[in-house]
Design an enzyme around this catalytic site. Structure first.
Site, PDB file in Angstrom:
ATOM      1  N   GLU A 101      -9.473  -1.729   5.442  1.00  0.00           N
ATOM      2  CA  GLU A 101     -10.098  -1.365   6.705  1.00  0.00           C
ATOM      3  C   GLU A 101     -11.357  -2.211   6.949  1.00  0.00           C
ATOM      4  OE1 GLU A 101      -8.587   0.429   8.718  1.00  0.00           O
ATOM      5  OE2 GLU A 101      -8.020   2.414   7.978  1.00  0.00           O
ATOM      6  N   ASP A 122       0.818  -1.216   0.000  1.00  0.00           N
ATOM      7  CA  ASP A 122       0.000   0.000   0.000  1.00  0.00           C
ATOM      8  C   ASP A 122       0.851   1.265   0.000  1.00  0.00           C
ATOM      9  OD1 ASP A 122       0.990  -0.321   2.566  1.00  0.00           O
ATOM     10  OD2 ASP A 122      -0.945  -0.642   3.495  1.00  0.00           O
ATOM     11  N   HIS A 149      -6.976  -4.423  10.467  1.00  0.00           N
ATOM     12  CA  HIS A 149      -6.764  -4.214   9.029  1.00  0.00           C
ATOM     13  C   HIS A 149      -5.464  -4.858   8.568  1.00  0.00           C
ATOM     14  CE1 HIS A 149      -4.639  -0.115   9.807  1.00  0.00           C
ATOM     15  NE2 HIS A 149      -3.733  -0.891   9.234  1.00  0.00           N
ATOM     16  N   ASN A 194      -7.205  -2.365  14.478  1.00  0.00           N
ATOM     17  CA  ASN A 194      -8.600  -2.706  14.171  1.00  0.00           C
ATOM     18  C   ASN A 194      -8.692  -3.940  13.274  1.00  0.00           C
ATOM     19  OD1 ASN A 194      -7.722  -1.714  11.742  1.00  0.00           O
ATOM     20  ND2 ASN A 194      -9.143   0.011  11.637  1.00  0.00           N
TER      21      ASN A 194
END
Ligand code: GLP
Length: 238
Positions: A140, A67, A135, A133
């Protein structure tokens, strides 16, 4: 799926470096998927050290990064381009033209990235960290799993977590380009590293909760060749 727990962060990351070293020894033209974040830094240090000792040769390696932020220049101090060059690429002999990092410029940027992975024959070994979280890459939590490379709107929790790499939280880009869940699941092998207590809940939800897109990493349980390397703190809720 394999889960290994190690007594210390350094050992956890070294175990990942060993997997990369073994893959490269068996296939000198391996296609590697690399990740950013603080977690893989000790693994990259080990790979650099193996290279410096003459154990590894990256001259035929092709790499793809997971990414990159949108809207910041490649040479921005907090770009993932810069991170990878500083923490790995400038210390090993991987040819510049073999390095791929997503770039959100151009309408077909995502399609081009997926095509390049396909043309390289797919990713042999993909390294992953995990967000607090759950990810992976910048995939996400959402109502559905993502497919190929795509543009993502970052969550407030990720923006806050990544603010430490920027002067101020308001400087953190709100969007990013990321390989998708399908792109990650298509990799031949996956190694996920999680270290530190702050990842314990994400690791617990990933390994023990239902497989669902609100914990993106949970899908890795369906991958035929995924290995989780955890230190004791990250494994503390298991
Ligand atoms: C970022 C990256 C992820 C990484 C995550 C965790 O959001 N896009 O690939 O896994 O942060 O980072 P860290 O290892 O610094 O906790």
């Amino acid at each position: 799926m394999l889960v290994h727990v190690y007594p210390a962060e350094e050992l956890t990351c070294r175990a990942a470096a060993f997997l990369f070293a073994a893959q490269l020894t068996q296939k000198p033209d391996s296609v590697f998927g690399f990740a950013t974040g603080s977690t893989p830094i000790p693994c990259y240090k080990d790979l650099i050290s193996f290279y410096e000792q003459g154990l590894l040769d990256f001259s035929q390696v092709i790499s793809f990064n997971l990414d990159e932020y949108c809207g910041i220049a490649q040479d921005h101090p907090s770009s993932y381009h810069r991170f990878m060059h500083e923490n790995l690429f400038s210390h090993i002999n991987i040819p510049k033209e073999n390095i791929h990092i997503p770039n959100s410029m151009g309408v077909d940027a995502c399609e081009r990235y997926d095509k390049a992975i396909e043309q390289a024959g797919g990713i042999d070994l993909q390294l992953l960290g995990i967000g607090k979280n759950g990810h992976i890459g910048f995939n996400e939590p959402d109502d559905a799993f993502s497919c190929g490379t795509h543009i993502v709107k970052l969550t407030e929790s990720t923006i806050a977590a990544n603010a430490r790499f920027f002067k101020d939280e308001k400087d953190v880009p709100r969007t990013a380009i990321s390989m998708g869940i399908s792109s990650i699941m298509a990799c031949h092998s996956i190694v996920l590293i999680a270290t530190g207590e702050s990842k314990a809940k994400a690791v617990y939800d990933t390994l023990n909760g239902p497989i669902n897109p609100h914990v993106p990493a949970s899908i890795l349980r369906l991958h035929p060749n995924a290995t989780f390397l955890l230190d004791q703190d990250a494994a503390s809720m298991l």
